[in-house]
Write a protein that holds these residues in place. Structure first.
Motif, PDB file in Angstrom:
ATOM      1  N   CYS A  45       0.864  -1.184   0.000  1.00  0.00           N
ATOM      2  CA  CYS A  45       0.000   0.000   0.000  1.00  0.00           C
ATOM      3  C   CYS A  45       0.901   1.235   0.000  1.00  0.00           C
ATOM      4  O   CYS A  45       1.788   1.354   0.855  1.00  0.00           O
ATOM      5  CB  CYS A  45      -0.901   0.008   1.239  1.00  0.00           C
ATOM      6  SG  CYS A  45      -1.819   1.555   1.401  1.00  0.00           S
ATOM      7  N   VAL A  46       0.668   2.163  -0.931  1.00  0.00           N
ATOM      8  CA  VAL A  46       1.554   3.329  -1.046  1.00  0.00           C
ATOM      9  C   VAL A  46       1.472   4.232   0.189  1.00  0.00           C
ATOM     10  O   VAL A  46       2.373   5.036   0.440  1.00  0.00           O
ATOM     11  CB  VAL A  46       1.242   4.180  -2.309  1.00  0.00           C
ATOM     12  CG1 VAL A  46       1.623   3.432  -3.568  1.00  0.00           C
ATOM     13  CG2 VAL A  46      -0.217   4.607  -2.343  1.00  0.00           C
ATOM     14  N   LEU A  47       0.423   4.089   0.953  1.00  0.00           N
ATOM     15  CA  LEU A  47       0.256   4.964   2.118  1.00  0.00           C
ATOM     16  C   LEU A  47       0.923   4.395   3.380  1.00  0.00           C
ATOM     17  O   LEU A  47       1.140   5.106   4.356  1.00  0.00           O
ATOM     18  CB  LEU A  47      -1.237   5.182   2.398  1.00  0.00           C
ATOM     19  CG  LEU A  47      -2.063   5.735   1.230  1.00  0.00           C
ATOM     20  CD1 LEU A  47      -3.532   5.832   1.623  1.00  0.00           C
ATOM     21  CD2 LEU A  47      -1.547   7.100   0.819  1.00  0.00           C
ATOM     22  N   PHE A  48       1.243   3.102   3.343  1.00  0.00           N
ATOM     23  CA  PHE A  48       1.752   2.413   4.538  1.00  0.00           C
ATOM     24  C   PHE A  48       3.013   3.090   5.096  1.00  0.00           C
ATOM     25  O   PHE A  48       3.996   3.283   4.385  1.00  0.00           O
ATOM     26  CB  PHE A  48       2.069   0.950   4.214  1.00  0.00           C
ATOM     27  CG  PHE A  48       2.639   0.194   5.382  1.00  0.00           C
ATOM     28  CD1 PHE A  48       1.807  -0.305   6.376  1.00  0.00           C
ATOM     29  CD2 PHE A  48       4.010  -0.006   5.510  1.00  0.00           C
ATOM     30  CE1 PHE A  48       2.327  -0.991   7.475  1.00  0.00           C
ATOM     31  CE2 PHE A  48       4.544  -0.692   6.601  1.00  0.00           C
ATOM     32  CZ  PHE A  48       3.694  -1.185   7.573  1.00  0.00           C
ATOM     33  N   GLY A  49       2.946   3.441   6.385  1.00  0.00           N
ATOM     34  CA  GLY A  49       4.107   4.010   7.059  1.00  0.00           C
ATOM     35  C   GLY A  49       4.409   5.447   6.658  1.00  0.00           C
ATOM     36  O   GLY A  49       5.305   6.072   7.216  1.00  0.00           O
ATOM     37  N   LYS A  50       3.680   5.957   5.679  1.00  0.00           N
ATOM     38  CA  LYS A  50       3.897   7.356   5.250  1.00  0.00           C
ATOM     39  C   LYS A  50       2.682   8.163   5.702  1.00  0.00           C
ATOM     40  O   LYS A  50       2.652   8.668   6.813  1.00  0.00           O
ATOM     41  CB  LYS A  50       4.098   7.411   3.731  1.00  0.00           C
ATOM     42  CG  LYS A  50       5.339   6.632   3.290  1.00  0.00           C
ATOM     43  CD  LYS A  50       5.553   6.718   1.792  1.00  0.00           C
ATOM     44  CE  LYS A  50       6.685   5.787   1.384  1.00  0.00           C
ATOM     45  NZ  LYS A  50       6.166   4.494   0.876  1.00  0.00           N
ATOM     46  N   ALA A  51       1.651   8.217   4.845  1.00  0.00           N
ATOM     47  CA  ALA A  51       0.441   8.939   5.258  1.00  0.00           C
ATOM     48  C   ALA A  51      -0.324   8.149   6.306  1.00  0.00           C
ATOM     49  O   ALA A  51      -1.068   8.700   7.108  1.00  0.00           O
ATOM     50  CB  ALA A  51      -0.429   9.191   4.045  1.00  0.00           C
ATOM     51  N   CYS A  52      -0.156   6.818   6.304  1.00  0.00           N
ATOM     52  CA  CYS A  52      -0.936   5.976   7.210  1.00  0.00           C
ATOM     53  C   CYS A  52      -0.044   5.311   8.263  1.00  0.00           C
ATOM     54  O   CYS A  52       0.819   4.492   7.927  1.00  0.00           O
ATOM     55  CB  CYS A  52      -1.685   4.917   6.391  1.00  0.00           C
ATOM     56  SG  CYS A  52      -2.746   3.878   7.403  1.00  0.00           S
ATOM     57  N   THR A  53      -0.225   5.703   9.495  1.00  0.00           N
ATOM     58  CA  THR A  53       0.523   5.128  10.624  1.00  0.00           C
ATOM     59  C   THR A  53      -0.476   4.892  11.761  1.00  0.00           C
ATOM     60  O   THR A  53      -1.583   5.434  11.716  1.00  0.00           O
ATOM     61  CB  THR A  53       1.617   6.105  11.122  1.00  0.00           C
ATOM     62  OG1 THR A  53       0.957   7.272  11.633  1.00  0.00           O
ATOM     63  CG2 THR A  53       2.593   6.494  10.027  1.00  0.00           C
TER      64      THR A  53
END
Ligand code: SF4
Lengths: 74, 369
Positions: B334-342
């Motif tokens: 997922c491109v959001l993992f650990g970046k936008a999504c934490t």
């Protein structure tokens, strides 16, 4: 949410029991395990005892896994 | 004699892990692909990551998280509707802790609470009944998500409210059944796995015999497992052995807790208050007869009937929780993992829930940070 906690029954009433979960005492429902007896362990989920832990199977499993760990693969 | 809750000898877990790796590698040699198993219980997802079992087996056994976390499998429209329930002054909305931070299309229950709505986390749905009794001037709604382990407890709450003849208690039930979703994963989604690590707690209610269809219809082995490293490792070993020998069976590796026929008292109360219904699953859509709804006889306790809640189509995001629960993507994809999504700023339920695969991966398996 699904985590079941093992708890030891220390007092039993009609629909509830006082249990000990690693030193903490709390009241849980025994609607689904009415036959539970003092001294037995139950798995608790969302405030209700869901299953009585069968100590005989628990010990059997431990020795089965120990054997498995020490045996040859296949 | 070893007592039940003394932790098993860590040396046994280590040796078992070694045996699992040896057998997995032999399977790979025999079939040309790494064996893959799916767990369908949020507690397994977390336990496999937290105890390091998943990490140790990496590169030998592919452990895929399936639809096990109740919050993660809940359709976004239902999440939005449940948040909408809280948007009224004269209501107390009670929920399990996991639900509170799940993002809705507009906001979460947490933000509704911050803005003054009465949203309370309860340990048990029966606590919500007590709250209703103490607050006769308010409508008390319990948000009931969960699998077969939870439904009997939801039924017990309705039973209690009926006994007390409460007019101000109701439940928004969005419940899920394990068997239909396993069937869908295998027949519609065509997930590529060699077996299931079957859920310990759901099986307490359903019993060992509930999974025979996996053999009859799909020749797919499954092992019911507990949550300690030795329990999970020995279950994975049994799965590997069945795959290697091509002798699929349903095995119960959690006999101390799970009985052949399950908990009949729990099944009885569940059937008294709930009936099968079509349910929408995140990332899958509607699966016929894959959920349970409150029986018509008790519709006065059904919040879906009591309140006129309408929500629009959910906001589209890049969140891949839908793929995650079908085992079609891993969190790192997922491109959001650990970046936008934490965990501090979750975008999807898989990162919010303590049983979600993204949360488990972030906390225990992340490559960096
Ligand atoms: S990392 Fe976040 S946004 Fe991506 S799938 Fe998981 S929960 Fe959804």
């Amino acid at each position: 949410m699904c985590v079941g906690v093992p708890a030891k029954v220390i007092e039993k009433k009609e629909y509830t029991a006082l249990v000990d979960v690693m030193g903490t005492k709390m009241e849980v429902g025994i609607l689904f395990v009415p036959e539970v007896e003092i001294g037995e362990y139950v798995i608790v989920h969302a405030g209700q005892g869901m299953s009585i832990i069968d100590q005989t199977f628990a010990h059997q499993s431990i020795s089965e896994w120990e054997k498995m760990a020490r045996a040859d693969v296949i | 004699m070893q007592t039940l809750f003394e932790p098993a000898d860590p040396a046994v877990a280590k040796e078992l892990a070694q045996k699992v790796i040896e057998l997995a590698d032999r399977c790979k040699e025999k079939f040309g692909v790494m064996p893959a198993f799916m767990e369908v219980c949020g507690s397994h997802t977390m336990a496999l990551a937290k105890t390091g079992v998943k990490l140790i087996l990496q590169g030998h056994v592919n452990l895929i998280s399936g639809p096990g976390c109740p919050v993660c499998v809940t359709d976004q429209k239902q999440i939005d509707a449940m948040i909408e329930v809280a948007e009224s002054n004269n209501r107390i909305v009670c929920t399990f802790g996991d639900m509170i931070r799940v993002p809705g299309s507009k906001r979460s229950l947490q933000s509704a609470k911050t803005e003054g709505r009465d949203v309370r986390i309860v340990y048990s749905p029966l606590d919500a009944v007590r709250i209703a009794e103490e607050n006769p001037e308010k409508e008390v709604v319990f948000l009931g998500v969960g699998f077969e382990t939870t439904v009997p407890v939801l039924a017990a709450a309705i039973q209690l409210a009926a006994q007390k003849n409460l007019k101000n208690f109701s439940m928004w039930a969005t419940t899920k059944l394990v068997q239909p979703v396993l069937r869908t994963l295998l027949s519609v989604k065509k997930v590529k796995i060699n077996g299931f690590l079957l859920p310990g707690h759901v099986s307490i209610v359903l019993g060992e015999q509930a999974y025979q269809f996996l053999i009859d219809e799909f020749r797919m082995p499954g092992v019911i497992s507990g949550f300690e490293p030795v329990e999970m490792l020995s279950a994975i070993y049994k799965l590997l052995k069945m795959v290697y020998e091509d002798r699929p069976e349903i095995l119960n590796n959690y006999k101390s807790v799970v009985r052949l026929e399950g908990n009949k008292t729990a099944q009885k109360i569940m059937n008294e208050f709930f009936q099968p219904c079509d349910e929408a699953w995140r990332g899958i859509g509607v699966i016929p007869q894959s959920g349970l709804e409150i029986r018509e006889k008790y519709s006065r306790f059904n919040a879906k009937e009591k309140f006129n809640i309408k929500v629009g189509e959910p906001k589209k995001t890049l969140c891949r929780c839908g793929d995650m629960i079908c085992g079609l993507a891993s969190p790192e994809e997922c491109v959001l993992f650990g970046k936008a999504c934490t965990p501090l700023h979750p975008i999807g339920p898989c990162m919010v829930s303590t049983e979600g695969s993204c949360a488990a991966h972030y906390s225990y398996m992340r490559k960096e940070g």
